[in-house]
Scaffold this motif. Structure first.
Motif, PDB file in Angstrom:
ATOM      1  N   ALA A 156       7.614  -9.658  -6.195  1.00  0.00           N
ATOM      2  CA  ALA A 156       7.003  -9.376  -7.924  1.00  0.00           C
ATOM      3  C   ALA A 156       5.738 -10.455  -7.977  1.00  0.00           C
ATOM      4  CB  ALA A 156       8.105  -9.938  -8.891  1.00  0.00           C
ATOM      5  N   PHE A 157       5.671 -11.486  -7.383  1.00  0.00           N
ATOM      6  CA  PHE A 157       4.739 -12.461  -7.371  1.00  0.00           C
ATOM      7  C   PHE A 157       3.568 -11.935  -6.885  1.00  0.00           C
ATOM      8  CE2 PHE A 157       2.304 -15.588  -5.036  1.00  0.00           C
ATOM      9  CZ  PHE A 157       1.587 -16.400  -6.075  1.00  0.00           C
ATOM     10  N   ARG A 158       3.715 -11.309  -5.751  1.00  0.00           N
ATOM     11  CA  ARG A 158       2.402 -10.832  -4.781  1.00  0.00           C
ATOM     12  C   ARG A 158       1.783  -9.653  -5.439  1.00  0.00           C
ATOM     13  NH1 ARG A 158       5.264  -9.415  -0.765  1.00  0.00           N
ATOM     14  NH2 ARG A 158       4.953 -11.281   0.393  1.00  0.00           N
ATOM     15  N   GLU A 159       2.740  -8.963  -5.988  1.00  0.00           N
ATOM     16  CA  GLU A 159       2.145  -7.668  -7.045  1.00  0.00           C
ATOM     17  C   GLU A 159       1.449  -8.226  -8.024  1.00  0.00           C
ATOM     18  OE1 GLU A 159       4.223  -4.036  -9.552  1.00  0.00           O
ATOM     19  OE2 GLU A 159       5.201  -4.639  -8.001  1.00  0.00           O
ATOM     20  N   GLN A 160       1.840  -9.158  -8.804  1.00  0.00           N
ATOM     21  CA  GLN A 160       1.200  -9.505 -10.120  1.00  0.00           C
ATOM     22  C   GLN A 160      -0.150 -10.229  -9.766  1.00  0.00           C
ATOM     23  OE1 GLN A 160       2.218  -8.503 -13.029  1.00  0.00           O
ATOM     24  NE2 GLN A 160       3.795  -7.485 -12.017  1.00  0.00           N
ATOM     25  N   ILE A 161      -0.176 -11.227  -8.855  1.00  0.00           N
ATOM     26  CA  ILE A 161      -1.378 -12.303  -8.332  1.00  0.00           C
ATOM     27  C   ILE A 161      -2.458 -11.020  -7.880  1.00  0.00           C
ATOM     28  CG2 ILE A 161      -2.352 -13.580  -6.877  1.00  0.00           C
ATOM     29  CD1 ILE A 161      -0.906 -14.884  -9.407  1.00  0.00           C
ATOM     30  N   ILE A 162      -2.153 -10.028  -6.953  1.00  0.00           N
ATOM     31  CA  ILE A 162      -3.076  -9.125  -6.586  1.00  0.00           C
ATOM     32  C   ILE A 162      -3.655  -8.480  -7.690  1.00  0.00           C
ATOM     33  CG2 ILE A 162      -3.286  -7.169  -5.032  1.00  0.00           C
ATOM     34  CD1 ILE A 162      -1.403  -8.511  -3.099  1.00  0.00           C
ATOM     35  N   GLY A 163      -2.838  -8.076  -8.639  1.00  0.00           N
ATOM     36  CA  GLY A 163      -3.156  -6.944  -9.590  1.00  0.00           C
ATOM     37  C   GLY A 163      -4.185  -7.875 -10.389  1.00  0.00           C
ATOM     38  N   LEU A 164      -3.984  -9.079 -10.661  1.00  0.00           N
ATOM     39  CA  LEU A 164      -4.842  -9.875 -11.571  1.00  0.00           C
ATOM     40  C   LEU A 164      -6.433 -10.279 -10.803  1.00  0.00           C
ATOM     41  CD1 LEU A 164      -2.573 -12.330 -13.062  1.00  0.00           C
ATOM     42  CD2 LEU A 164      -3.471 -10.327 -14.219  1.00  0.00           C
ATOM     43  N   GLY A 165      -6.567  -9.581  -9.478  1.00  0.00           N
ATOM     44  CA  GLY A 165      -7.579  -9.828  -8.692  1.00  0.00           C
ATOM     45  C   GLY A 165      -7.648 -11.366  -8.225  1.00  0.00           C
ATOM     46  N   MET A 166      -6.564 -11.966  -7.987  1.00  0.00           N
ATOM     47  CA  MET A 166      -6.544 -13.289  -7.392  1.00  0.00           C
ATOM     48  C   MET A 166      -5.997 -13.040  -6.078  1.00  0.00           C
ATOM     49  SD  MET A 166      -6.541 -15.777 -10.726  1.00  0.00           S
ATOM     50  CE  MET A 166      -5.004 -15.117 -11.482  1.00  0.00           C
ATOM     51  N   PHE A 175       5.395 -22.474   3.549  1.00  0.00           N
ATOM     52  CA  PHE A 175       4.968 -21.456   2.587  1.00  0.00           C
ATOM     53  C   PHE A 175       5.688 -19.994   2.866  1.00  0.00           C
ATOM     54  CE2 PHE A 175       0.204 -22.446   3.961  1.00  0.00           C
ATOM     55  CZ  PHE A 175       0.359 -24.017   3.031  1.00  0.00           C
ATOM     56  N   LYS A 176       6.269 -19.698   1.381  1.00  0.00           N
ATOM     57  CA  LYS A 176       7.105 -18.840   1.356  1.00  0.00           C
ATOM     58  C   LYS A 176       6.685 -17.256   1.067  1.00  0.00           C
ATOM     59  CE  LYS A 176      11.154 -20.873   1.528  1.00  0.00           C
ATOM     60  NZ  LYS A 176      12.069 -20.729   2.553  1.00  0.00           N
ATOM     61  N   VAL A 177       5.486 -17.213   0.422  1.00  0.00           N
ATOM     62  CA  VAL A 177       4.777 -16.071   0.358  1.00  0.00           C
ATOM     63  C   VAL A 177       3.448 -16.241  -0.144  1.00  0.00           C
ATOM     64  CG1 VAL A 177       5.124 -15.969  -2.235  1.00  0.00           C
ATOM     65  CG2 VAL A 177       4.628 -13.945  -0.921  1.00  0.00           C
ATOM     66  N   ILE A 178       2.421 -15.324   0.622  1.00  0.00           N
ATOM     67  CA  ILE A 178       0.993 -15.346   0.591  1.00  0.00           C
ATOM     68  C   ILE A 178       0.753 -14.218  -0.103  1.00  0.00           C
ATOM     69  CG2 ILE A 178      -1.052 -15.677   1.560  1.00  0.00           C
ATOM     70  CD1 ILE A 178       0.109 -17.326   3.696  1.00  0.00           C
ATOM     71  N   ALA A 179      -0.084 -14.070  -1.282  1.00  0.00           N
ATOM     72  CA  ALA A 179      -0.414 -12.817  -2.121  1.00  0.00           C
ATOM     73  C   ALA A 179      -2.041 -12.490  -1.683  1.00  0.00           C
ATOM     74  CB  ALA A 179       0.052 -12.848  -3.356  1.00  0.00           C
ATOM     75  N   GLN A 180      -2.417 -11.786  -1.385  1.00  0.00           N
ATOM     76  CA  GLN A 180      -3.855 -11.466  -1.057  1.00  0.00           C
ATOM     77  C   GLN A 180      -3.952  -9.849  -0.710  1.00  0.00           C
ATOM     78  OE1 GLN A 180      -5.062 -14.067   2.019  1.00  0.00           O
ATOM     79  NE2 GLN A 180      -3.549 -13.116   3.691  1.00  0.00           N
ATOM     80  N   THR A 181      -5.361  -9.508  -0.911  1.00  0.00           N
ATOM     81  CA  THR A 181      -5.566  -8.062  -0.619  1.00  0.00           C
ATOM     82  C   THR A 181      -5.265  -7.610   0.844  1.00  0.00           C
ATOM     83  OG1 THR A 181      -7.792  -8.666  -0.104  1.00  0.00           O
ATOM     84  CG2 THR A 181      -7.675  -8.361  -2.148  1.00  0.00           C
ATOM     85  N   SER A 182      -5.226  -6.501   0.891  1.00  0.00           N
ATOM     86  CA  SER A 182      -5.095  -6.113   2.059  1.00  0.00           C
ATOM     87  C   SER A 182      -6.034  -6.078   3.409  1.00  0.00           C
ATOM     88  CB  SER A 182      -4.573  -4.331   2.074  1.00  0.00           C
ATOM     89  OG  SER A 182      -5.892  -3.941   1.673  1.00  0.00           O
ATOM     90  N   PHE A 183      -7.424  -6.320   2.852  1.00  0.00           N
ATOM     91  CA  PHE A 183      -8.337  -6.754   3.730  1.00  0.00           C
ATOM     92  C   PHE A 183      -8.106  -8.106   4.176  1.00  0.00           C
ATOM     93  CE2 PHE A 183     -12.543  -8.726   3.717  1.00  0.00           C
ATOM     94  CZ  PHE A 183     -13.099  -8.094   5.080  1.00  0.00           C
ATOM     95  N   LEU A 184      -7.863  -8.937   3.242  1.00  0.00           N
ATOM     96  CA  LEU A 184      -7.637 -10.419   3.613  1.00  0.00           C
ATOM     97  C   LEU A 184      -6.451 -10.339   4.630  1.00  0.00           C
ATOM     98  CD1 LEU A 184      -8.544 -12.402   0.352  1.00  0.00           C
ATOM     99  CD2 LEU A 184      -9.680 -12.207   2.583  1.00  0.00           C
ATOM    100  N   GLN A 185      -5.516  -9.502   4.208  1.00  0.00           N
ATOM    101  CA  GLN A 185      -4.261  -9.449   4.818  1.00  0.00           C
ATOM    102  C   GLN A 185      -4.567  -9.257   6.498  1.00  0.00           C
ATOM    103  OE1 GLN A 185      -1.461 -10.812   3.440  1.00  0.00           O
ATOM    104  NE2 GLN A 185      -0.176 -10.609   5.243  1.00  0.00           N
ATOM    105  N   ARG A 186      -5.375  -8.243   6.762  1.00  0.00           N
ATOM    106  CA  ARG A 186      -5.700  -7.898   8.166  1.00  0.00           C
ATOM    107  C   ARG A 186      -6.341  -8.949   8.787  1.00  0.00           C
ATOM    108  NH1 ARG A 186      -6.837  -2.917   5.453  1.00  0.00           N
ATOM    109  NH2 ARG A 186      -8.988  -3.385   5.536  1.00  0.00           N
ATOM    110  N   ILE A 187      -7.425  -9.727   8.183  1.00  0.00           N
ATOM    111  CA  ILE A 187      -8.060 -10.721   8.774  1.00  0.00           C
ATOM    112  C   ILE A 187      -6.958 -11.821   9.074  1.00  0.00           C
ATOM    113  CG2 ILE A 187      -9.837 -12.591   8.394  1.00  0.00           C
ATOM    114  CD1 ILE A 187     -11.175 -10.752   6.723  1.00  0.00           C
ATOM    115  N   LEU A 188      -6.318 -12.149   8.338  1.00  0.00           N
ATOM    116  CA  LEU A 188      -5.132 -13.283   8.512  1.00  0.00           C
ATOM    117  C   LEU A 188      -4.225 -12.835   9.488  1.00  0.00           C
ATOM    118  CD1 LEU A 188      -3.629 -15.759   7.440  1.00  0.00           C
ATOM    119  CD2 LEU A 188      -2.420 -14.310   6.053  1.00  0.00           C
ATOM    120  N   ARG A 189      -3.783 -11.677   9.706  1.00  0.00           N
ATOM    121  CA  ARG A 189      -3.055 -11.077  10.860  1.00  0.00           C
ATOM    122  C   ARG A 189      -3.518 -11.447  12.222  1.00  0.00           C
ATOM    123  NH1 ARG A 189       0.538 -11.779   7.874  1.00  0.00           N
ATOM    124  NH2 ARG A 189       1.841 -10.246   6.949  1.00  0.00           N
TER     125      ARG A 189
END
Length: 371
Positions: A25-35, A51-65
């Protein structure tokens, strides 16, 4: 910002059942707020953040992976001593949210030296936006951290983000409570199940006629119930009732229960009381209330000639009507002290002849379709 975070907090509090749902829920809300952001929890000593959860856009997620694969270090689950990151240490020791105008400075301290080259591209993409690092506080002590990063964040947003962090703590506590209650419920049900198994084995030791029969008919009843597309959620009660279908025989004397030959009329009269014995025995046990129908009614017949109450048709609970079909089939296909097992064809032929008499025609048809 305050309005948006309040809305996010409301979403976070809704129907959360476990810790992972809080993070989702946190991930969804933070990404929805553009942060972007994350939640980390302290170890028992209060010295290391994980670190339990990291919330970021799919673009940043791919770079992170990609960076994770190159460095061999996973961001989620990454652990870092708070002393290695100035902002983390200050936030935790002072138990106070910190506004950081340039988060690249924090990132540089978080990333281990051996991984700096691998995450260089990620750090360049992340840039140096401002961020807020707020403690998750329980009983006045920090238990973790919320970090939120966004281009438009200012120091004025700190109170709103700290309030959001407080909501996250409450959500995590609620999830922990729900998980604990579920664990206790599971343990209690496991204890009940072990007790039922013990009672079933005790009966099988007394009654040679039922050896192996009990578990077979319980499993066949569940299988038939499912094939008919009936309510899945009550299957545990159906299974327990099937396991205990003959538990009333514990009240039948050995000279009747273990008699190798045919019973006399008087003995049959006593044997026919076992459904009533089962009902009286199960009656004070609230946990078994939904499972009583099979032990009490499995000897009722569709045409009303059964016992103990002479119920007819749909007066007989559905689970008992289903069990009756399975019970008779397994009994006739098994050896008994007074006769050998009948063939499958003989049993099915007899059961077809009993449609509308002993058996519910609809239930019997569903059973026949499996054979």
């Amino acid at each position: 910002m305050l309005y948006a975070l309040n809305a996010a907090a409301t979403q976070l509090q809704g129907s959360i059942q476990n810790e992972q749902q809080v993070y989702s829920a946190f991930r969804e809300q933070i990404i929805g707020l553009g942060m972007r952001g994350g939640i980390s929890l302290l170890d028992e000593k209060g010295e290391v953040l994980e670190f339990k959860v990291i919330a970021q856009t799919s673009f940043l997620q791919r770079i992170l992976r990609s960076a994770e694969n190159e460095s061999g270090i996973k961001a989620q689950g990454f652990r870092i001593p708070i002393r290695k990151v100035d902002t983390y240490y200050k936030m935790i020791t002072e138990c106070k949210a910190q506004f950081v105008p340039d988060t690249s400075l924090v990132s540089a301290q978080v990333v281990p030296p051996i991984a700096q080259l691998a995450v260089k591209m990620l750090l360049s993409v992340l840039g140096s936006p401002p961020g807020v690092f707020a403690p998750l506080i329980r009983d006045g002590k920090p238990i973790g951290m919320l970090n939120v990063v966004g281009e438009h964040l200012t120091a004025e947003d700190v109170p709103a983000i700290q309030a959001f962090a407080n909501h996250i703590t409450v959500a995590l506590d609620n999830a922990s409570l729900v998980s604990s209650l579920q664990h206790a419920k599971d343990e209690l049900e496991a204890a009940y199940s072990a007790t039922l198994d013990g009672w079933t084995r005790a009966l099988e030791l007394r009654d040679n006629e039922t050896e192996g029969h009990t578990r077979r008919v319980a499993e066949l009843t569940v299988k038939l119930w499912r094939s008919m597309g009936l309510q899945e959620e009550i299957l545990p009660h159906i299974y327990r009732g099937a396991l205990l279908h003959d538990i009333g025989k514990m009240g039948i004397p050995d000279h009747v229960l273990r008699k190798p030959g045919q019973l006399s009329e008087e003995e049959w009269g006593l044997m026919r009381k076992h459904p009533e014995f089962a009902y009286e025995w199960m009656k004070p046990i609230a946990f078994l209330a939904p499972a009583r129908s099979i032990p009490y009614c499995h000897h009722e017949r569709y045409d009303g000639t059964g016992y103990p109450r002479g119920l007819r048709g749909e007066e007989i609970p559905l689970e008992a009507r289903i069990f009756a079909v399975v019970d008779v089939y397994d009994a006739m296909r098994s050896d008994r002290p007074y006769r050998h097992a009948l063939s499958d064809d003989q049993v099915l032929a007899y059961m077809k002849e009993q449609s509308g008499k002993h058996f519910d025609p609809f239930v019997l048809q569903a059973f026949m379709e499996q054979h």
